[in-house]
Each structure stands twice: as structure tokens, then as C-alpha cells.
Write an enzyme that holds these catalytic residues in place. Structure first.
Site, PDB file in Angstrom:
ATOM      1  N   ASP A  81      -1.658 -84.876  52.048  1.00 57.94           N
ATOM      2  CA  ASP A  81      -1.687 -83.657  51.229  1.00 57.94           C
ATOM      3  C   ASP A  81      -2.076 -84.048  49.805  1.00 57.94           C
ATOM      4  O   ASP A  81      -1.215 -84.420  49.008  1.00 57.94           O
ATOM      5  CB  ASP A  81      -0.310 -82.981  51.195  1.00 57.94           C
ATOM      6  CG  ASP A  81       0.115 -82.418  52.538  1.00 57.94           C
ATOM      7  OD1 ASP A  81      -0.442 -81.398  52.947  1.00 57.94           O
ATOM      8  OD2 ASP A  81       1.013 -83.008  53.178  1.00 57.94           O
ATOM      9  N   ARG A  89      -0.047 -86.728  46.447  1.00 57.03           N
ATOM     10  CA  ARG A  89       0.539 -87.902  47.111  1.00 57.03           C
ATOM     11  C   ARG A  89      -0.031 -89.211  46.547  1.00 57.03           C
ATOM     12  O   ARG A  89       0.662 -90.218  46.508  1.00 57.03           O
ATOM     13  CB  ARG A  89       0.265 -87.848  48.610  1.00 57.03           C
ATOM     14  CG  ARG A  89       0.691 -86.567  49.309  1.00 57.03           C
ATOM     15  CD  ARG A  89       2.158 -86.282  49.197  1.00 57.03           C
ATOM     16  NE  ARG A  89       2.528 -85.150  50.047  1.00 57.03           N
ATOM     17  CZ  ARG A  89       3.475 -84.278  49.756  1.00 57.03           C
ATOM     18  NH1 ARG A  89       4.168 -84.400  48.637  1.00 57.03           N
ATOM     19  NH2 ARG A  89       3.747 -83.275  50.574  1.00 57.03           N
ATOM     20  N   ARG A 150       0.108 -73.523  43.307  1.00 58.19           N
ATOM     21  CA  ARG A 150      -0.693 -74.155  44.361  1.00 58.19           C
ATOM     22  C   ARG A 150      -1.847 -73.239  44.772  1.00 58.19           C
ATOM     23  O   ARG A 150      -2.792 -73.686  45.417  1.00 58.19           O
ATOM     24  CB  ARG A 150       0.185 -74.478  45.567  1.00 58.19           C
ATOM     25  CG  ARG A 150       1.269 -75.507  45.286  1.00 58.19           C
ATOM     26  CD  ARG A 150       2.234 -75.617  46.462  1.00 58.19           C
ATOM     27  NE  ARG A 150       1.615 -76.205  47.636  1.00 58.19           N
ATOM     28  CZ  ARG A 150       2.143 -76.127  48.861  1.00 58.19           C
ATOM     29  NH1 ARG A 150       3.284 -75.465  49.061  1.00 58.19           N
ATOM     30  NH2 ARG A 150       1.528 -76.695  49.880  1.00 58.19           N
ATOM     31  N   LYS A 180      -5.144 -73.700  54.211  1.00 57.44           N
ATOM     32  CA  LYS A 180      -3.770 -73.327  54.562  1.00 57.44           C
ATOM     33  C   LYS A 180      -3.249 -72.282  53.560  1.00 57.44           C
ATOM     34  O   LYS A 180      -3.788 -72.168  52.450  1.00 57.44           O
ATOM     35  CB  LYS A 180      -2.868 -74.567  54.591  1.00 57.44           C
ATOM     36  CG  LYS A 180      -2.793 -75.358  53.268  1.00 57.44           C
ATOM     37  CD  LYS A 180      -2.058 -76.673  53.460  1.00 57.44           C
ATOM     38  CE  LYS A 180      -1.853 -77.375  52.120  1.00 57.44           C
ATOM     39  NZ  LYS A 180      -1.260 -78.717  52.257  1.00 57.44           N
ATOM     40  N   HIS A 181      -2.314 -71.431  53.971  1.00 59.05           N
ATOM     41  CA  HIS A 181      -1.486 -71.437  55.181  1.00 59.05           C
ATOM     42  C   HIS A 181      -1.758 -70.118  55.912  1.00 59.05           C
ATOM     43  O   HIS A 181      -1.343 -69.059  55.421  1.00 59.05           O
ATOM     44  CB  HIS A 181      -0.007 -71.552  54.852  1.00 59.05           C
ATOM     45  CG  HIS A 181       0.319 -72.724  53.950  1.00 59.05           C
ATOM     46  ND1 HIS A 181       0.176 -72.702  52.586  1.00 59.05           N
ATOM     47  CD2 HIS A 181       0.771 -73.980  54.259  1.00 59.05           C
ATOM     48  CE1 HIS A 181       0.545 -73.869  52.068  1.00 59.05           C
ATOM     49  NE2 HIS A 181       0.906 -74.664  53.065  1.00 59.05           N
ATOM     50  N   HIS A 193       9.720 -74.270  54.069  1.00 60.36           N
ATOM     51  CA  HIS A 193      10.308 -75.593  54.276  1.00 60.36           C
ATOM     52  C   HIS A 193      11.795 -75.477  54.603  1.00 60.36           C
ATOM     53  O   HIS A 193      12.367 -76.372  55.224  1.00 60.36           O
ATOM     54  CB  HIS A 193      10.133 -76.462  53.027  1.00 60.36           C
ATOM     55  CG  HIS A 193       8.715 -76.846  52.770  1.00 60.36           C
ATOM     56  ND1 HIS A 193       7.835 -76.028  52.102  1.00 60.36           N
ATOM     57  CD2 HIS A 193       8.021 -77.964  53.100  1.00 60.36           C
ATOM     58  CE1 HIS A 193       6.653 -76.632  52.029  1.00 60.36           C
ATOM     59  NE2 HIS A 193       6.740 -77.804  52.620  1.00 60.36           N
ATOM     60  N   ASP A 267       1.569 -76.733  60.664  1.00 61.63           N
ATOM     61  CA  ASP A 267       2.360 -77.372  59.614  1.00 61.63           C
ATOM     62  C   ASP A 267       3.462 -78.162  60.320  1.00 61.63           C
ATOM     63  O   ASP A 267       3.621 -78.083  61.551  1.00 61.63           O
ATOM     64  CB  ASP A 267       2.925 -76.302  58.678  1.00 61.63           C
ATOM     65  CG  ASP A 267       3.071 -76.788  57.240  1.00 61.63           C
ATOM     66  OD1 ASP A 267       3.166 -78.017  57.050  1.00 61.63           O
ATOM     67  OD2 ASP A 267       3.087 -75.956  56.322  1.00 61.63           O
TER      68      ASP A 267
END
Length: 528
Positions: A81, A89, A150, A180-181, A193, A267
Site C-alpha cells: 500500500d 509503507r 486519502r 479501491k474501495h 478496519h 481487502d
């Protein structure tokens, strides 16, 4: 239409090998763990996803991906990601880019292309070949806890323009992208999450807003689309059934109506939006029957193995038709072929964190900083004043983010430029004791207050702190939104700037521009 090479490869594969291609797994550690070795060697795992727990630096990542590839008969997709901004990351010495909303604030879609291309080149240099980005959710709900910055914008056409450019950059750098998403969770008030959100939009609104970017990216040839763990009342066939498990969403809508012929990758099936009701391994086969082509289980080895063995048994006894399996494998292998993996292009040399790349990132950051309100002309006064800096101790608010700790870059640069600064670091949700202490200190402080907020518009504790500042220092307070820009337009806020993320680069650009008297060029990409 798959190539002859892909069709021949499918014919040569056992059912177990095919099932390996429709799984993507994570693991712990910065070297190949015993568990990931077993998954690749014994279960023919075809796809691996890396997180910060797997990452130390470029040399280590390259060694890790090379060792993993050596275990596999068919080249692995190596995913990460790397959205930019709060979901990054690959950090220093990789080139770090601002997130989507910051990029859209520059007003120049070409910046999204440059971001995608630079990320792709640096990813391929260490053996990574699939970016689980861009986010194309249309963030038209300011209270959305999981998306916010985001997203590129609350305007579906703006989201589409920037996302298309970003994907174009990825493709030029031979990295696959993933929109996404699906079918869009910009209007969600919960974080998937942790629990399963509900989006109660009409089908007409979904088509005009949330689905618009996906339609356009499908036409542009996006490699993969990731459905979300969200229940859509207008789409999902039964109550509390998330899109990830919905035949209506993945097969009827995405494959049939929208003619998507790429990879549908779930996901993580160990998120709370799934595991509050199902184990990840149970969700895996249900999702596959509903239309998913690749099933993601990121954490638990036993659940990963159980997903493999369950799928193998279901194929053996005809509960999963072989053509359904072949179709999914066809999509996966076609994506691998498109980015050169089947030709052996596992590493493509490129310089990481080059001067040129860093200049591109720096310029995008500068263009993104947005002056929203300046009723008291505080910007001109900071370099000749004392500064009281209020900054959060922890900046990560949701699980997908990476936290950053230590002295803020704003404070460091103020000290470096010999501007007197007194700092106070508060909790991500400021406590009563912290607010009281700030109040006491400010009663005797003569200067400008810089308060750096984290989604104050939706956190009561931040609202209380801002109310105290409004009472004590109404004309001397400058709000700096480190995340969602909606903070900048809260009632009583007279002076505000949006950074869209808390990175050192964004902090540095902001405070340096203030001290040097540079003009802010960013424009808010959201209306609220």
C-alpha cells in the site's frame, strides 16, 4: 482475452497451483518466515503483500523479494500500500509523496502522474510490482473516519482525473495499480478496519458519485479493483452482507454491467468489518463464489492454511466450478504478464530517493499547502513573534496509518531559524489536564499560537481545546490542519492552513514558506 501463453500456463497447472494464484498473504518479519515459505512452497502461493512490519530499507526489501521469488515456480506479485500521505509503507530513503487530497490541492493532475511514475520506478528497483492504490473513494462525508485525505476530492470528476493520471504513471513504470474501495466508501461514517459500515445511498447517487471513478478507470484499463467490507443497502442482496461477499456487487455489477475483466482482489479478510461475523478463511470461499479473483489474508497463518485447504476441497467436490477457478487464475496471470513478470522482469534498476525524485516531491508538497483563512494577517507576523506550538504526540488515527513520533518538524525549523518557540504536545484526543495546562500557559503568553490539529471537526476533545483557544487567544491563533482540511472551516476559526498530512516534508514546506513570506498556492479540493 488472455494470451496464448497464459492459456497454456493454465492448462499446465494443477488445481492446487491454481488456488495458489488466487490467494495473497502477508507474514511477520523482515526475512522470509517459515510460514511464508510453507505457503509458497507447499501451497503454491502466488501473491504476497508487505507491510511496515516487513520493511527496513531498500537493500533489505530487494533481498527479501528476491528470496521469496526464488521459492516460487511462477513469479509472485509483490504488493504494498503505497498511497502517499498518511498511508506510506516505503519511507526514507524512498521518495515520500503527499497523499491524494494534497495532490489534488495543487490543481495539476500531472502531479498525480509524476507521483505514480516515481513510486513505480522505486518499487520495481526493490522487487515490488503491485501498488494497492489509488484510493478513488469520493469523500463527500467530512465525518468519514477511514478515508478523508486519502481521497482526492468530494467531486467524482476530480477524483477520476487525478486517479487516471496516477495509474498512467504506475503503468509507465511497469507497476500494476488497484482502484479501491469498490463501490466507494467515501460516504461511510465508520472504519471497516474495526467494524462493518453501512452506506445508505440510493442507486442513482451511487452511480453519479461513488461509481463514477470506477467506471472511468475500468475504461482506462485499471489492473485490479478492491471491493470493500461495507454494506450497501441499494446493492447488497441481504442485510449486513458486505460488498466483499456480495455476488450482486462483484459479479452482477462490476463484471457484468461494468465489463471489468481485471483482478478483483479483496481487502484483508481479517479486518473487523469481516471478522466480527466470520473467520477470514470462511469469508475467503464465500467471497470467491461471489466473484472475487484474489483473496487477501494478511495476518494469521492458520487462517491462511485453512483458506487454502477449504478451497482445494471445494474444487475437488465441485462446489467451486473449475471454470470459475480458471477465470480467476486467468485474470491474475494476465496482470502478471502485463507488468513483465512472466518475462522474468522481477527487478528493474532505478535510483531510489534521487535528487530529481526528491525535487518532484518537494515541489508537489509546496504547491499543495492551502491558506484557507487569514483574517488577522498572522502569517506576516510569525517570523517576528514568539510562537506557542500545540502539536499532537501521536498522529495515526486509524489502523491503516503509520505513526510518527518525536519533535515536530515545525518546532525544529522554528528553532533553527531562531524564532522563539514554546511547545506543548497533546494526546491525539487532548485530555482535560492538557487543556487546563495550555489555558494557564496562554494566559501569560504574548505571541502567536500555532495549533496543529488532527480531525478536530469530528473529535469532541479537539473541539473543546479550540473553544478554549477561541476564548483566550481569538485573534492570535493559527490552526494548521495536519489531516482533514475540514478543521480549517470550523466555527470560530479565523486563521487556518491545510497541510493534508503530517509528514515532515509538509510541515517543513509550510513553516519555511511562512518564515520566507512565500505565497501559498494550494486550493481546497473539497467544498465542506
Amino acid at each position: 482475452m488472455a494470451s496464448e501463453r497464459v492459456e497454456n500456463l493454465i492448462k499446465s497447472m494443477s488445481n492446487e497451483e491454481k488456488i495458489g494464484q488466487v490467494m495473497i498473504c502477508g507474514f511477520d518479519g523482515t526475512r522470509p518466515s517459515d510460514q511464508i515459505k510453507i505457503l509458497i512452497r507447499d501451497y503454491h502461493l502466488g501473491n504476497v503483500v508487505l507491510f511496515r512490519r516487513n520493511i527496513e530499507g531498500p537493500y533489505q526489501i530487494k533481498k527479501l523479494t528476491t528470496e521469496l521469488q526464488q521459492l516460487s515456480k511462477i513469479p509472485l506479485t509483490m504488493a504494498v500500500d503505497q498511497e502517499g500521505g498518511i498511508v506510506t509503507r516505503l519511507t526514507d530513503p524512498f521518495t515520500i509523496f503527499p497523499g491524494n487530497m494534497a495532490t489534488a490541492a495543487t490543481g495539476d493532475p500531472h502531479n498525480a502522474y509524476l507521483t505514480g511514475l516515481t513510486m513505480a520506478k522505486e518499487m520495481r528497483a526493490v522487487g515490488l510490482n503491485w501498488n494497492l492504490a489509488p484510493v478513488v473513494d469520493v469523500n463527500d462525508l467530512p465525518e468519514n473516519p477511514g478515508i478523508g485525505v486519502r481521497s482526492y476530492s468530494d467531486d467524482p470528476k476530480v477524483v477520476t482525473r487525478y486517479a487516471s493520471e496516477f495509474v498512467m504513471g504506475l503503468h509507465e513504470g511497469q507497476v500494476a495499480g488497484c482502484a479501491k474501495h469498490f463501490p466507494g466508501k467515501g460516504h461511510s461514517a465508520k472504519d471497516a478496519h474495526l467494524e462493518m459500515p453501512v452506506v445508505d445511498r440510493t442507486m442513482d447517487d451511487l452511480m453519479k458519485i461513488d461509481l463514477f471513478p470506477f467506471h472511468e478507470l475500468v475504461r482506462d484499463g485499471i489492473d485490479a479493483i478492491m471491493p470493500t467490507h461495507v454494506y450497501y443497502t441499494a446493492l447488497c442482496e441481504s442485510e449486513n452482507l458486505p460488498a466483499t461477499l456480495s455476488h450482486s456487487v462483484m459479479s452482477d455489477l462490476l463484471k457484468e454491467e461494468m465489463n471489468f475483466d481485471g483482478v478483483i482482489v479483496t481487502d484483508d479478510l481479517e479486518m473487523g468489518g469481516i471478522t466480527n461475523n466470520l473467520k477470514g478463511s470462511d469469508a475467503a470461499w464465500r467471497s470467491f463464489l461471489a466473484g472475487a479473483d484474489m483473496l487477501m489474508i494478511c495476518h494469521t497463518f492458520d487462517e491462511q492454511v485453512k483458506a487454502f485447504t477449504t478451497l482445494i476441497q471445494m474444487v475437488k467436490f465441485g462446489e467451486i466450478p473449475i471454470e470459475r477457478l480458471n477465470d480467476a487464475v486467468r485474470h491474475v496471470l494476465t496482470m502478471k504478464e502485463k507488468i513483465g513478470l512472466l518475462d522474468g522482469k522481477l527487478i528493474i534498476d532505478s535510483e531510489i530517493g534521487s535528487k530529481e525524485n526528491l525535487e518532484i516531491s518537494k515541489e508537489i508538497v509546496k504547491q499543495s499547502v492551502t491558506l484557507v483563512r487569514n483574517e488577522d494577517d498572522l502569517l506576516e507576523k510569525i517570523k517576528d513573534s514568539k510562537v506557542f506550538l500545540i502539536f499532537p504526540k501521536d498522529v495515526a488515527l486509524v489502523k491503516v496509518e503509520e505513526n510518527q513520533e518525536g519533535i515536530s518538524e515545525i518546532e525544529r525549523i522554528l528553532n533553527e531559524r531562531k524564532i522563539p518557540v514554546e511547545s506543548f504536545y497533546v494526546s491525539s484526543k487532548p485530555t482535560e489536564a492538557e487543556i487546563d495546562e495550555i489555558s494557564k500557559k496562554l494566559n501569560t503568553f504574548d505571541g502567536i499560537v500555532l495549533v496543529c490539529t488532527l480531525n478536530a471537526h469530528m473529535i469532541p476533545e479537539w473541539k473543546k481545546l479550540l473553544h478554549v483557544l477561541k476564548v483566550i487567544k481569538p485573534f492570535e491563533t493559527l490552526l494548521v490542519a495536519l489531516r482533514n482540511p475540514y478543521d480549517c472551516k470550523m466555527n470560530g476559526v479565523r486563521n487556518s492552513i491545510a497541510l493534508y498530512n503530517y509528514s515532515k516534508a509538509s510541515q517543513s514546506a509550510f513553516i519555511t514558506m511562512v518564515i520566507d513570506g512565500e505565497k501559498f498556492m494550494g486550493k481546497l479540493p473539497v467544498r465542506s
